[in-house]
Each structure stands twice: as structure tokens, then as C-alpha cells.
Design an enzyme around this catalytic site. Structure first.
Site, PDB file in Angstrom:
ATOM      1  CB  CYS A   1      -7.913   4.467   4.184  1.00  0.00           C
ATOM      2  SG  CYS A   1      -6.629   3.717   3.191  1.00  0.00           S
TER       3      CYS A   1
ATOM      4  CB  SER B   1      -2.788  -4.049  13.253  1.00  0.00           C
ATOM      5  OG  SER B   1      -3.147  -2.686  13.352  1.00  0.00           O
ATOM      6  CB  VAL B   2       1.346  -3.720   8.672  1.00  0.00           C
ATOM      7  CG1 VAL B   2       2.591  -2.979   8.193  1.00  0.00           C
ATOM      8  CG2 VAL B   2       1.645  -5.206   8.854  1.00  0.00           C
ATOM      9  N   GLY B   3      -0.434  -1.112   9.480  1.00  0.00           N
ATOM     10  CA  GLY B   3      -0.647   0.335   9.466  1.00  0.00           C
ATOM     11  C   GLY B   3      -0.058   1.054   8.274  1.00  0.00           C
TER      12      GLY B   3
ATOM     13  CG  ASN C   1      -3.080  -1.293  -2.360  1.00  0.00           C
ATOM     14  OD1 ASN C   1      -3.004  -0.504  -1.423  1.00  0.00           O
ATOM     15  ND2 ASN C   1      -4.052  -2.182  -2.458  1.00  0.00           N
TER      16      ASN C   1
ATOM     17  CG  ASN D   1      -8.586  -5.233   2.581  1.00  0.00           C
ATOM     18  OD1 ASN D   1      -7.677  -5.839   3.139  1.00  0.00           O
ATOM     19  ND2 ASN D   1      -8.483  -3.973   2.217  1.00  0.00           N
ATOM     20  CB  THR D   2      -7.771  -8.435   6.334  1.00  0.00           C
ATOM     21  OG1 THR D   2      -7.785  -7.026   6.589  1.00  0.00           O
ATOM     22  CG2 THR D   2      -6.479  -8.821   5.644  1.00  0.00           C
TER      23      THR D   2
ATOM     24  N   GLY E   1      -7.357 -16.189   1.380  1.00  0.00           N
ATOM     25  CA  GLY E   1      -7.075 -17.547   1.835  1.00  0.00           C
ATOM     26  C   GLY E   1      -6.718 -18.547   0.766  1.00  0.00           C
TER      27      GLY E   1
ATOM     28  N   GLY F   1       0.809  -1.214   0.000  1.00  0.00           N
ATOM     29  CA  GLY F   1       0.000   0.000   0.000  1.00  0.00           C
ATOM     30  C   GLY F   1       0.844   1.267   0.000  1.00  0.00           C
TER      31      GLY F   1
END
Length: 300
Positions: A127, A69-71, A98, A189-190, A241, A45
Site C-alpha cells: 500500500c 489494478s482493482v484498488g 489480509n 506480490n504482483t 504463477g 484485502g
């Protein structure tokens, strides 16, 4: 066997794409595999300015997947263009940027900078909207429409809109994106998730919650791809997955034109080759001449 697919006029030599966030900008993986094996690479991203991401710990393993939760840790768009993009252009594969914005204007600015430099742009609408109390853009069909249209108005390359699964009806988001002019959609997305250390009673992720990826979410993703396929005519890039060729085949049957693989790259860097070979063998065994014949070809 013909594995070529097309998304808004962009031809991919095969339908297997490296998912955003699990592949970085390809440098590490290029030491392990020929990343030209991918039909396309979706970058980590990208934001307007450099981001250091969220505090540690920001990744934990759970049954059937990973919570992260890399941010949006990344060097910023200027560094991407000057340092990472030239490296990626050295490989025989398509490049999908992305992009991530915290306002509509940021999405527009990123598109202006990148759309003439890459093959496609994937707009990540997961976001938080900083102008409206932090609500995630992608949960509101009106915001999906607004941002998609704003981005399309300035884009010179095809736009893929990435949809969040953390909603009641994802098909409504797909419809909004299509009406606004999106060339394709990508999903899912997740899935919002949480895990706790029972000894310390502390969340395993510093930010408390994160996004779940990996095989645990595959049945959810397949269902959502199918639901969107029934409602829109634009191509769907399916993900969530996918660990092997059998998982990939499910997505094609549900209606995906192409797929992205993510979490499996952490476990098996050679997954792209194995998945491609498995898809080819399946198509031959079932008497198909191309992957396109399988898309949405479900028996109900």
C-alpha cells in the site's frame, strides 16, 4: 501421505492456500467446490473503511498472465466481521485475514480488530504511505520493520508479512520482517506492469499500470523464495504463477513451507484439488513421507 504443515503453531491440513484477491471471501467459489479443500483461505484485502476500488477497466489479460489494478475494493473491516467472517467460519479450513493500511496506525487498528477473530493475519505492505508522498511501505526495509513491529505488538495471532517483488533485494525486506518479529513471510506480490492498446494508444488499465500475476512471474517468484530462504529462518509462503502441482513443487524445493494459488482460480476452480493430488503423487513417487521433507531440499 502427510501434507500437514505448521506456521507459527497454526496447523494447516495441507499447504495449499487460496491467495488474497482472487478468491473474494469464498462465496462464489463455494458454489463450485468444497472450499474446505484448502489448507487455509486468505481473504480479499481488507481496509478500515469501505473502498469502491479503482475505475474501470482495471483488469486485462496479457501473455502469460493478468494485469490488475482493482484498488482494494472491499466492504471494510466492520462489514467483513459481521457478514463475511461468519460465512467463512462455516468451513473446515483456517482463515487468514489480509489487511491493508495507508498509515501505520491503520495497520495497527485493523490488527486490533481482527487478530482475535482469525487464525492468522497477512500484512500487505504494497500500500502507498499517504503520510510520506505515497511511497509503497514495502519497498523500504525500515518501514517493513516499523510496521511489522507495530502490528506484532498488538497482535494475538501469528503475523505473515507479504513482500513486494518490485525491489532490488527482496531478502533485505525478509530480514527486516524477521527482525521485527514476523512469524512468517509471503511472497511474491504482483509485479508492476503495463499494457497498451496499439489502436487507441491508450493503456489497457485505467490507472495506466497494475500488478502482473500468472505464470509469467513464476520464475521470478521461485528465485525470490530461494533468496529469502537462504537469509531467514521463519516460514515462507510462496506464490506467483502456480498453475499446477509441478509449479507448486518448485516452490517447496526452493524453500516454501506452504503455497498460495491465485490466478489459476479464475481459470480452473478445481485447481486446489488437482494440485493437492499431484503433490501427493509426486511425494509417493519420490519416496518422501511428508511435504516437510521437500522444503528447501534443493540439489545444487
Amino acid at each position: 501421505m502427510n501434507l500437514e504443515v505448521e506456521i507459527a503453531g497454526v496447523k494447516l491440513k495441507n499447504p495449499v492456500i487460496a491467495a488474497s484477491g482472487t478468491f473474494g471471501f469464498g462465496r462464489e467459489y463455494s458454489k463450485l467446490i468444497d472450499i474446505s479443500e484448502f489448507g487455509a483461505i486468505c481473504t480479499k484485502g481488507i481496509t478500515l473503511k469501505k473502498r469502491n476500488g479503482n475505475p474501470q477497466p482495471r483488469l486485462c489479460e496479457v501473455y502469460g498472465g493478468i494485469i490488475n489494478s482493482v484498488g482494494l475494493e472491499n466492504p471494510g473491516v466492520e462489514a467483513f466481521v459481521n457478514e463475511e467472517l461468519p460465512f467463512l467460519k462455516g468451513f473446515n479450513t483456517k482463515i487468514i485475514a489480509n489487511i491493508n493500511g495507508f498509515t501505520k496506525e491503520e495497520f495497527v487498528e485493523l490488527t486490533k480488530v481482527l487478530s482475535s477473530l482469525v487464525d492468522m493475519i497477512e500484512v500487505n505492505l504494497s500500500c502507498p504511505n499517504v503520510k510520506e508522498g505515497g511511497m509503497v511501505f514495502g519497498k523500504d526495509p525500515e518501514k517493513v520493520y516499523e510496521i511489522t513491529k507495530s502490528v506484532k505488538d498488538v497482535a494475538s495471532c501469528p503475523i505473515i508479512v507479504k513482500l513486494t517483488p518490485n525491489v532490488t533485494d527482496i531478502a533485505q525486506l525478509a530480514i527486516a520482517a524477521e527482525k521485527a518479529g514476523a512469524d512468517a513471510i509471503s511472497l511474491i506480490n504482483t509485479v508492476s506492469a503495463m499494457a497498451i492498446d496499439i489502436e487507441t494508444r491508450k493503456p489497457l488499465i485505467k490507472m495506466v499500470t497494475g500488478g502482473l500475476s500468472g505464470p509469467a512471474i513464476k520464475p521470478i517468484a521461485v528465485r525470490m523464495v530461494y533468496e529469502c530462504f537462504k537469509k531467514v529462518r521463519i516460514p515462507i509462503v510462496g506464490m506467483g504463477g502456480i498453475m499446477n502441482y509441478k509449479d507448486a513443487i518448485e516452490f517447496f524445493i526452493a524453500g516454501a513451507t506452504a503455497i498460495q494459488i491465485g490466478t489459476v482460480n479464475f481459470i480452473n476452480p478445481k485447481a486446489v484439488c488437482e494440485i493437492k493430488e499431484g503433490i501427493e503423487a509426486y511425494l509417493e513417487r519420490k519416496g518422501f513421507n511428508s511435504i516437510k521433507e521437500l522444503v528447501g531440499n534443493i540439489n545444487i
